[in-house]
Write a protein that holds these residues in place. Structure first.
Motif, PDB file in Angstrom:
ATOM      1  N   THR A   2       0.853  -0.677   0.397  1.00 40.74           N
ATOM      2  CA  THR A   2      -0.016   0.464  -0.026  1.00 40.74           C
ATOM      3  C   THR A   2       0.669   1.074  -0.305  1.00 40.74           C
ATOM      4  O   THR A   2       2.207   0.921   0.450  1.00 40.74           O
ATOM      5  N   THR A   4       0.939   3.435   1.736  1.00 42.34           N
ATOM      6  CA  THR A   4       1.418   3.684   3.530  1.00 42.34           C
ATOM      7  C   THR A   4       2.720   3.299   3.973  1.00 42.34           C
ATOM      8  O   THR A   4       3.350   3.116   4.626  1.00 42.34           O
ATOM      9  N   GLU A   5       2.237   2.036   2.726  1.00 42.94           N
ATOM     10  CA  GLU A   5       4.278   0.842   3.121  1.00 42.94           C
ATOM     11  C   GLU A   5       5.720   2.032   3.271  1.00 42.94           C
ATOM     12  O   GLU A   5       5.517   3.068   2.050  1.00 42.94           O
ATOM     13  N   ARG A  94       8.621  -4.212   8.516  1.00 44.57           N
ATOM     14  CA  ARG A  94       7.919  -4.786   8.456  1.00 44.57           C
ATOM     15  C   ARG A  94       7.566  -6.560   8.826  1.00 44.57           C
ATOM     16  O   ARG A  94       8.520  -6.869   8.766  1.00 44.57           O
ATOM     17  N   ALA A 111      -0.404  -4.481  15.574  1.00 46.87           N
ATOM     18  CA  ALA A 111       0.218  -3.215  15.210  1.00 46.87           C
ATOM     19  C   ALA A 111       0.151  -1.656  16.068  1.00 46.87           C
ATOM     20  O   ALA A 111       1.393  -1.241  15.689  1.00 46.87           O
ATOM     21  N   VAL A 117       4.386  -1.311   8.626  1.00 45.23           N
ATOM     22  CA  VAL A 117       2.905  -1.785   8.560  1.00 45.23           C
ATOM     23  C   VAL A 117       2.879  -3.598   8.876  1.00 45.23           C
ATOM     24  O   VAL A 117       3.994  -4.172   8.518  1.00 45.23           O
ATOM     25  N   SER A 119       0.762  -6.500   8.361  1.00 49.47           N
ATOM     26  CA  SER A 119      -0.437  -6.853   7.408  1.00 49.47           C
ATOM     27  C   SER A 119      -1.212  -8.640   8.451  1.00 49.47           C
ATOM     28  O   SER A 119       0.359  -9.262   8.555  1.00 49.47           O
TER      29      SER A 119
END
Length: 339
Positions: A2, A4-5, A94, A111, A117, A119
């Protein structure tokens, strides 16, 4: 990835959190490779059952192992100590989590424990096709890239050679039998594995070609001899006498890196739908995987060639598969490698 990463160049450490057993981890390997390709130059680190993370580290694209039982993970489930997780998770750029992806509180706390980031991806994803392809889809990678490879180290291979020598097994032409799995329902009967070895035996624990065992050779052709060994995990202790009585050498008490190296030294393997069958395939060894209630389209072992070197024998009930069938399927691998 994304907007935002962080950019790929700024990502130096990637953490993958994974809760599965050995076979699950082998099925995740293509997705791990895809993650590594997405973050070139980054250190790919695996948080899993420690013996599995340790197996992957240095033998796959995984650079470092972490235990999923670490206190930092436990802190994410504790209202009073979740802040204690940040010193560990904040070091990563990440994070991909296949663990507790349906737990909203865990997701929020993980988070909050990092500026990276994060996921979340389903464990054992549904959908059509092999579970490896499912994992690839969950990380938005090409599902056709189903490739698995694990490379034993020189130390692993040396340890495997030692245990084979102690068992008086010749590594040349080795056939290794893995008679266990994580579920009794998936196991071909131990006495049939022993019957397979005995049917092919020429002397104690030495296999000859399946063609000879089936009386289907040309007159005057000299029997080819192969080493045969059974590898047992802790859960298979009860069936050890079956193989001892059949005169088949038994390996037990081995760590997973040594098991992987024994498989790598083998010309072929025979096993159930099991983690060790996936491991044998992952090191590039061809063989026969025996299936009963589980679906090989979803769970078959995949090697570097995508599983082309693995023959699947499936029937329900599983004990209706006969040793002669397994011997016939095995012979094509052993004979081809001996030419």
């Amino acid at each position: 990835m994304t907007l935002t990463e962080k950019t790929a160049r700024s990502i130096e450490r990637v953490l993958v959190i994974f809760p599965g057993a050995l076979g699950d981890l082998m099925c995740l390997m293509p997705a791990l490779a895809a993650i590594a390709q997405r973050h070139p130059g980054a250190s790919i680190e695996l948080m899993a059952r420690f013996e599995l993370a340790r197996l992957a580290a240095g033998r796959t694209i995984v650079a470092r192992a972490h235990s999923i039982d670490a206190r930092e993970v436990g802190a994410l489930f504790d209202d009073d100590s979740s802040h204690n997780a940040r010193p560990f998770f904040a070091d990563f750029d990440r994070i991909y989590s296949f663990f507790a992806s349906d737990d909203a509180r865990f997701r929020a706390r993980l988070a909050a424990a990092t500026d990276a980031v994060v996921s979340f991806h389903p464990f054992r994803p549904g959908g059509d096709g092999h579970v490896s392809a499912g994992y690839l889809r969950t990380v938005d990678a090409d599902a056709s890239q189903v490739v698995t490879r694990l490379e034993p180290t020189a130390d692993d291979l040396a340890a495997a050679s030692r245990v084979l020598a102690e068992a008086k097994c010749d590594a040349a032409g080795l056939v290794v039998i893995f008679p266990g799995s994580g579920s009794p329902a998936k196991n071909w009967p131990a006495h049939k594995f022993a019957e397979l070895a005995a049917m092919l035996a020429k002397g104690s624990g030495i296999l000859r070609s399946a063609d000879s065992a089936l009386n289907d050779k040309e007159d005057g052709q000299k029997d080819k001899e192969y080493s045969c060994v059974v590898a047992l995990g802790p859960a298979e202790a009860a069936i050890e006498p079956v193989f001892r009585e059949a005169g088949v050498p038994v390996l037990k008490g081995l760590d997973l890196p040594t098991v992987a190296a024994v498989a790598r030294l083998a010309s072929a393997f025979v096993g159930n739908d099991s983690g060790v069958a996936h491991l044998a395939a992952a090191v590039g060894t061809p063989g026969v995987a025996i299936f009963g209630p589980t679906d090989p389209a979803r769970w078959r072992p995949l090697g570097p060639g995508g599983g082309a070197q693995i023959t699947i024998l499936r029937r329900v009930p599983i004990d209706s598969i006969e040793p002669r069938e397994v011997a016939g399927a095995l012979s094509k691998f052993v004979e081809r490698l001996q030419r």
